[in-house]
Design an enzyme around this catalytic site. Structure first.
Site, PDB file in Angstrom:
ATOM      1  CD  GLU A 270      -2.630   1.165   2.646  1.00 40.84           C
ATOM      2  OE1 GLU A 270      -3.676   1.830   2.715  1.00 40.84           O
ATOM      3  OE2 GLU A 270      -2.192   0.496   3.617  1.00 40.84           O
TER       4      GLU A 270
ATOM      5  CE  LYS B 174      -7.543   1.504   3.740  1.00 42.66           C
ATOM      6  NZ  LYS B 174      -6.233   1.881   4.317  1.00 42.66           N
TER       7      LYS B 174
ATOM      8  CB  CYS C 270      -4.572  -1.472   4.262  1.00 37.83           C
ATOM      9  SG  CYS C 270      -3.564  -1.541   5.783  1.00 37.83           S
TER      10      CYS C 270
END
Length: 295
Positions: free
Chosen positions: A45, A118, A155
């Site tokens: 990331e 995300k 993540c």
């Protein structure tokens, strides 16, 4: 049931304060992955910078790049040069004051295959992501590539079974997680071990519950708090690849490494026949999952 082999490499490396040096390290890792025979490369990331969300600073929005910025161009060029599919990560500048934590997927010819923004954004001590990132607005949609249909998440998404399930229900054949997670240096060693084990376990559980393989690529190394505060971080690495029953096929340590693994995407059919979790879902009884809490 025929075998569908996919050779994958995870480029686990450290990031420093200079974006050009970070991009060079990423490019070197991609080249090494190609030498190993990888068809698909997964990167950590936000690999063009140190993890800047330790504190809040409006000036750090200068790190954001458009979808055709220098990091994206490097990834596109590397995909075309090596003839491999690459899953990268950028701090996306979408408009003034509007930024996302975005995964970009490049085909073997360097063309952009798709984007994932995300969805779950944390706000914890040392992880001030809500200050920088607008939540994604593209939903949980897999990205079609020449090596398969990729369920790309990022993540903090890795803690949510709903995200993995929705990617699976849309036909994802493989779950991929670019990530940046590490140790709180103030925690005792037993707590640090528990957190690392929890991180491994939750992601392996997504593979088991959905009957598909998964891979997660983390950064490594110590990164200081450049605000002068005390939010220093030691990123723990331990990138790994797991099969559709959660079996760990390959795992890195806590140093820079290009981790290689071979997957059989066709094995999901066999596993799901033996463990038909998708068949037995009680979709008629799950309405309350749309509530924040069952009062």
């Amino acid at each position: 049931m025929s075998m569908r082999r996919l050779d994958i490499a995870l480029v686990q490396h450290a990031m420093g304060p200079e974006a050009d040096e970070n991009r060079a390290a990423t490019a070197d890792g991609i080249a090494r992955a190609a030498e190993l025979g990888a068809q698909l490369v997964l990167l950590p990331e936000l690999h063009a910078s140190e993890y800047f969300c330790k504190y809040q600073d409006p000036d750090l929005f200068d790190l954001a790049e458009p979808l055709d910025g220098p990091t994206a161009r490097m990834l596109s060029g590397a995909a075309a040069d090596h003839g491999i599919v690459i899953v990268g990560s950028i701090f996306e500048h979408r408009a003034p004051g509007l930024a996302h934590n975005t995964s970009v997927v490049y085909e073997r010819d360097g063309e952009l295959a798709g984007v994932y923004r995300k969805m779950h954004i944390p706000d914890d001590p040392g992880y001030n992501e809500k200050f920088y990132f607008t939540p994604g607005d593209l939903g949980f949609e897999p990205i079609d590539t020449s090596v398969g249909r990729l369920g790309v998440l990022v993540c903090w998404d890795q803690w949510y079974p709903e995200a993995a399930r929705l990617m699976t229900l849309a036909g994802a054949e493989l779950l991929l997680y670019p990530t940046a997670i590490g140790l709180d240096l103030d925690d005792e060693e037993p707590e640090q071990r528990r957190q690392l084990d929890a991180w491994r376990t939750i992601q392996r559980s997504h593979a088991v519950a959905n009957g598909i393989p998964m891979a997660t690529c983390n950064r490594v190394g110590f990164e200081p708090d450049r605000s002068g505060g005390e939010r220093e971080a030691e990123f723990w690495g331990h990138s790994f690849v797991a099969g559709p029953q959660g079996e760990v096929l390959a795992e890195a340590g806590s140093e820079a490494e290009v981790l290689f693994a071979s997957l059989d995407l066709g094995r999901s059919e066999q596993v799901r026949r033996l463990w038909p979790f998708l068949r037995d879902r009680r979709i008629d009884a799950y309405d309350d999952l749309l509530k924040r809490w069952r009062d």
